[in-house]
Scaffold this active site. Structure first.
Site, PDB file in Angstrom:
ATOM      1  N   GLU A   1     100.818 -80.083 -72.826  1.00 35.88           N
ATOM      2  CA  GLU A   1     101.952 -80.443 -72.996  1.00 35.88           C
ATOM      3  C   GLU A   1     102.700 -81.802 -73.755  1.00 35.88           C
ATOM      4  O   GLU A   1     101.801 -82.462 -73.461  1.00 35.88           O
ATOM      5  CB  GLU A   1     102.295 -80.577 -71.834  1.00 35.88           C
ATOM      6  CG  GLU A   1     101.959 -78.795 -70.838  1.00 35.88           C
ATOM      7  CD  GLU A   1     103.067 -78.792 -69.782  1.00 35.88           C
ATOM      8  OE1 GLU A   1     103.986 -77.656 -69.540  1.00 35.88           O
ATOM      9  OE2 GLU A   1     102.465 -80.225 -69.000  1.00 35.88           O
ATOM     10  N   CYS A   2     103.255 -81.426 -74.524  1.00 34.56           N
ATOM     11  CA  CYS A   2     104.292 -82.851 -74.984  1.00 34.56           C
ATOM     12  C   CYS A   2     103.140 -84.049 -75.580  1.00 34.56           C
ATOM     13  O   CYS A   2     102.118 -84.090 -77.293  1.00 34.56           O
ATOM     14  CB  CYS A   2     105.090 -83.593 -74.004  1.00 34.56           C
ATOM     15  SG  CYS A   2     106.361 -85.063 -74.918  1.00 34.56           S
TER      16      CYS A   2
END
Length: 437
Positions: free
Chosen positions: A320-321
């Site tokens: 994630e990210c």
């Protein structure tokens, strides 16, 4: 039915930057130092403020958001807290009425009053007009008192108190003080563990509030809710390794607890400092600040090889990210330096020097709707075509979701309890049946 009573308030402001985060933390520490049990919650998708609030209160902090976490969960977490806490403080996000659902919407849903923090710098009698406007904007929102922040002198505070309209009291006037300042960077506040002397600062800030007359308890309210239905053990026996250190720290407490409730065994590790992975069936590389630690991440070749081997063995990875940024070939940091990353996906992540995406989003699949948000200051250049895209509720355009084998990567941050089966499929490498836009 869960039910409890507690003194409760939602700490908000007319807008961002008025000091509500530090005021909330100082209030939590003030009541904690007085021997009270204090629970703090945060409205909206925020990782950094809760870190400080946990240090201030000495208790776990969860996110509440009527859309992202769901209305039922908001009620349940507050009712659960009211069974053990003397004081409940909910830190709002942005301005009181900003966004949909706003901080005000959460206060109304929960049945707790709002307590606005208003920056009084450069204001005198107009302060009362701002307070009256906030209190009268929605008839279904209770505002009994307000807090003046960054007050210049006792005389200034007296002017503010005299300006208050009928029916609204000035809880206190907080002077400008170094203890009420907390540093930040491009994604928000510094992480709590990076702030040396934070405990001492919070004690000093609590003293400032006490001397400013903010020791009075907010109104007591009754909070009740139905407990949630237990989640199936979709992950029974699955070992999940979660990256957690200075580079990877954006982890909702509720996400970890959901994985455990589904039967997963959780093991934390540090991509910065460890040389081997814990024994695991799946990896979670959450968001954080890989751009600040890219050289160290790149230099830790044993860990890079361990993660690469995990991927080549076909084991699941959720990135994630910041996790996505670590999985591509290169990362260009804020100084323009290029660093070699894991290379599990083609492309380069570049820091842009400004906000490039912000907003509430969700991923829709037959296994459920995973709700969450996007918030980043980098851009990804890649030849890889996304296999899916999120849907935006508000803010930036939909985020692409990339897949390579059992690796799922995106700038999108998911709130796992919103779609347990979908999350379980990710961590077990099962297919996701994405629904058409």
């Amino acid at each position: 039915m869960l039910q409890g009573e507690a003194h409760a308030a939602l700490i908000s402001a007319p807008g961002s930057g008025q000091g509500k985060s530090m005021v909330t933390a100082a209030l939590a520490r003030l009541h904690r130092n007085a021997g009270r049990t204090v629970r703090v919650f945060k409205h909206g998708p925020d990782y950094l403020d809760p870190m400080v609030q946990e240090v201030a209160s000495g208790q776990p902090v969860y996110q509440l958001h009527p859309w992202m976490t769901g209305e039922d969960e908001c009620r349940w977490r507050l009712a659960q807290a009211a069974q053990e806490a003397d004081v409940i403080l909910v830190e709002g996000s942005m301005g009181l009425f900003d966004g949909s659902p706003s901080s005000a919407d959460l206060a109304i849903l929960a049945g707790i009053p709002a307590l606005p923090v208003i920056d009084a710098w450069g204001m005198a009698q107009t302060f009362g007009a701002v307070a009256q406007g906030l209190a009268n904007y929605r008839s279904d929102l209770a505002i009994h008192e307000v807090i003046a922040n960054r007050v210049g002198s006792p005389g200034h505070g007296k002017l503010l108190a005299e300006s208050m309209p009928e029916g609204i009291a000035l809880l206190g006037a907080i002077p400008r003080h170094d203890a009420m300042k907390i540093p930040d960077r491009h994604l928000g506040l510094l992480q709590a563990h990076e702030l040396s002397g934070l405990d001492a600062q919070l004690d000093a800030a609590a003293k400032v509030l006490e001397e400013a007359g903010l020791g009075r308890l907010p109104k007591k309210v009754t909070l009740s809710a139905e407990p949630p239905t237990p989640v199936p053990e979709y992950l029974r026996g699955v070992r999940i390794a979660i990256a957690r250190d200075d580079a990877f720290a954006f982890i909702y407490r509720a996400n970890v607890e959901l994985l455990q409730a589904m039967g997963a065994a959780i093991h934390f590790f540090s991509p910065l400092n460890d040389s081997v992975l814990p024994g695991c069936d799946a990896l979670w590389l959450p968001g954080g600040y890989p751009e600040l630690h890219a050289a160290m991440l790149s230099a830790n070749q044993p860990m890079c090889e361990a993660i690469t081997t995990h991927h080549h063995q076909g084991k699941p990875i959720l990135a994630e990210c910041g996790g996505l940024m670590s999985c591509v070939e290169h990362l260009v940091d804020g100084d323009g330096k290029r660093h070699t990353m894991l290379g599990l996906l083609p492309g380069t992540a570049k820091m842009a020097g400004k906000l490039t995406a912000l907003g509430l989003q969700s991923l829709h699949a037959q296994q459920g709707e995973l709700r969450g948000h996007t918030y980043h200051h980098s851009l990804l250049e890649t030849s890889l075509q996304p296999f899916a895209r999120t849907r935006k509720l508000a803010g930036s355009e939909a985020e692409p979701i990339y897949r390579d084998g059992a690796l799922i990567a995106s700038y999108f941050h998911g709130y796992f309890p919103s779609a347990p089966k979908l999350v379980a499929n990710i961590f077990t490498g099962q297919p996701l049946q994405i629904l058409a836009q």
